[in-house]
Design a protein around this motif. Structure first.
Motif, PDB file in Angstrom:
ATOM      1  N   ARG A  46      -7.205   3.574   0.959  1.00 12.55           N
ATOM      2  CA  ARG A  46      -8.369   3.827   0.657  1.00 12.55           C
ATOM      3  C   ARG A  46      -9.102   3.435  -0.761  1.00 12.55           C
ATOM      4  NH1 ARG A  46      -7.729   8.746   4.135  1.00 12.55           N
ATOM      5  NH2 ARG A  46      -6.994   9.750   2.404  1.00 12.55           N
TER       6      ARG A  46
ATOM      7  N   TRP B  44      -2.555   6.209   3.599  1.00 16.07           N
ATOM      8  CA  TRP B  44      -3.959   6.470   3.720  1.00 16.07           C
ATOM      9  C   TRP B  44      -4.659   6.489   2.504  1.00 16.07           C
ATOM     10  CZ3 TRP B  44      -6.205   4.528   8.006  1.00 16.07           C
ATOM     11  CH2 TRP B  44      -5.823   4.732   9.195  1.00 16.07           C
ATOM     12  N   LYS B  45      -4.175   7.328   1.561  1.00 14.64           N
ATOM     13  CA  LYS B  45      -4.646   7.350   0.032  1.00 14.64           C
ATOM     14  C   LYS B  45      -4.717   6.106  -0.475  1.00 14.64           C
ATOM     15  CE  LYS B  45      -4.037  10.308  -3.950  1.00 14.64           C
ATOM     16  NZ  LYS B  45      -3.378  11.207  -4.655  1.00 14.64           N
TER      17      LYS B  45
ATOM     18  N   VAL C 221      -5.309  10.251  10.594  1.00 17.04           N
ATOM     19  CA  VAL C 221      -6.841   9.823  10.632  1.00 17.04           C
ATOM     20  C   VAL C 221      -7.176   9.680  12.094  1.00 17.04           C
ATOM     21  CG1 VAL C 221      -8.514   7.999   9.935  1.00 17.04           C
ATOM     22  CG2 VAL C 221      -6.961   9.020   8.487  1.00 17.04           C
TER      23      VAL C 221
ATOM     24  N   ALA D 290     -11.466   0.494  -1.463  1.00 22.42           N
ATOM     25  CA  ALA D 290     -12.570   0.768  -2.159  1.00 22.42           C
ATOM     26  C   ALA D 290     -13.015  -0.380  -3.468  1.00 22.42           C
ATOM     27  CB  ALA D 290     -12.526   2.245  -2.676  1.00 22.42           C
TER      28      ALA D 290
ATOM     29  N   LEU E 195     -10.178   1.680   8.717  1.00 20.18           N
ATOM     30  CA  LEU E 195     -10.479   1.598   7.203  1.00 20.18           C
ATOM     31  C   LEU E 195     -11.870   0.711   7.209  1.00 20.18           C
ATOM     32  CD1 LEU E 195      -6.796   1.115   5.760  1.00 20.18           C
ATOM     33  CD2 LEU E 195      -8.412   3.063   5.197  1.00 20.18           C
TER      34      LEU E 195
ATOM     35  N   TYR F 177       0.948  -1.295   0.169  1.00 19.22           N
ATOM     36  CA  TYR F 177      -0.040  -0.002   0.088  1.00 19.22           C
ATOM     37  C   TYR F 177       0.732   1.098  -0.017  1.00 19.22           C
ATOM     38  CZ  TYR F 177      -4.574  -2.364   1.048  1.00 19.22           C
ATOM     39  OH  TYR F 177      -6.010  -3.103   0.720  1.00 19.22           O
TER      40      TYR F 177
END
Length: 385
Positions: free
Chosen positions: A262, A258-259, A355, A266, A300, A219
């Motif tokens: 996500r 985090w970007k 976050v 998703a 998340l 990630y």
């Protein structure tokens, strides 16, 4: 029947057996003896209100303390993060593995398994003042030595490690990966590949990996993120997963965004395993430890059962160690005791985005090979008469 040690009344989550409920876990000797209600033992701990899981496996750590500049103390980390098995990923290579085994692995209470680095001295130049990629010089890639050391130490060496990218391999590019794959093929072991900034690209590296190999830092932030500028998972990543390549988080000091997370989640692209990549330069942030890394996936929206699976049964499968990551009778007698706290918890990624999470995991205790390793004192703990 009376057992040696019983953890009583905890919420037992064992994804390997589809278990999620309040019950007891019993240990005899160094193994799991039973899971059920009303179990009794010579030593008992009431863990009501806490989560009990098979011993957490951190698939990416650096615990060659004293032998490399990035190493941390395995036992201190294990207690702080309720981790029973630390998998060291390339701190040592064939040239310095004997010292790692004698002075760290054999003296540690925490179980340490190893991906042996294909570079002769492992990750030898990694500190705040010196940052030298060990894969830059292909003269240091010791394929023959690596095979010899693996064959002599198969009880603890479970795979081959290589680091690729502008920082790690520099002018050598992707060549170290090709050499490491030959070592993995010769020994019949899986490979773990690190990827940092390009060149080479994330896509080029993952396209060479085989079923059972692990791509860590999956990630990553841009550049060399697994998603394109529109947030879509790159086709090479999807193709790799389809053929059985495993994707590991390996948070560390530069490899969790985090970007990216996500966007990946998703599209339903969850990690196979969640690991901290804890080392001397990230133990005080942004990775901190395994429970903090796991907590980011709760934030998340990942169900706790899946978070636990990613650090137990899934990690055990990646290691090809079925006796780990499970409460099946006769399995290794490991358990992690976790507290889930409600509140407001700031959690940062490697690029400084914070976050605010409403839930966070904390370590509350640990059992390794049937031994009570620093369980938080509770008023109902007792030694049976």
């Amino acid at each position: 029947m009376s057992y040696d040690l019983v953890l009583k009344n905890g919420r037992v989550i064992d994804p390997s057996q589809g278990i999620d409920g309040v019950m007891d876990v019993a240990f005899s000797g160094e193994t799991v003896a039973a899971v059920g209600a009303g179990l009794s033992g010579r030593k008992e701990h009431d863990v009501s209100g806490l989560v009990v899981t098979p011993g957490l496996i951190d698939l990416h750590t650096h615990v060659y303390w004293g032998g490399t500049s990035l190493g941390i103390d395995a036992d201190a980390f294990a207690r702080a993060s309720a981790v029973s098995t630390c998998v060291d990923t390339g701190s040592a290579g064939p040239g310095n593995f004997p010292g790692f085994r004698k002075h760290v692995i054999e003296r540690s209470t925490a179980r340490i398994l190893v991906y042996l680095h294909v570079s002769f001295a492992g990750i030898y130049g990694f500190s705040r003042n010196v940052m030298l990629g060990e894969s830059h010089d292909i003269r240091l890639l010791a394929a023959r030595d690596a095979v010899e050391v693996i064959n002599e130490n198969r009880d603890v060496i479970i795979g081959v490690k290589v680091r690729i990218g502008r920082v790690a391999s520099g002018p050598a590019g992707i060549q170290p990966l090709d050499i490491a794959l030959q070592v993995a093929d010769e020994t019949g072991l899986p490979l773990m590949a690190h990827i940092d900034e390009p060149p080479p690209s994330y896509e080029a590296v993952v396209s060479r990996l085989r079923k059972g190999d692990v791509l860590t830092h999956c990630y990553r932030p841009f550049p060399n993120a697994p998603v394109d500028g529109k947030g879509q998972v790159k086709p090479e990543i999807l193709e790799a997963r389809a053929r059985g390549v495993l994707f590991d988080i390996g948070h560390g000091m530069g490899s969790f965004s985090w970007k990216t997370a996500r966007a990946m989640m998703a599209q339903g692209f969850l990690p196979d395993t969640i690991s901290s990549d804890v080392h001397a330069l990230c133990i005080e942030g942004p990775a901190y430890d395994q429970v903090t890394t796991l907590s980011k996936f709760l934030a998340l929206g990942m169900p706790i059962e899946d978070v636990v699976a990613a650090s137990t049964v899934n990690a055990a499968k990646a290691l090809q160690r079925p006796e780990l990551g499970t409460f099946r009778t006769g399995a290794a007698g490991d358990a992690s005791i976790l507290e889930v706290r409600e509140g407001t918890f700031p959690l940062e990624d490697v690029r400084g985005e914070v976050v605010s999470a409403s839930r966070r995991l904390f370590a509350a205790g640990l059992v390794i090979a049937g031994r009570d390793i620093g369980i938080e004192a509770d008023p109902l703990a007792k030694a049976a008469e």
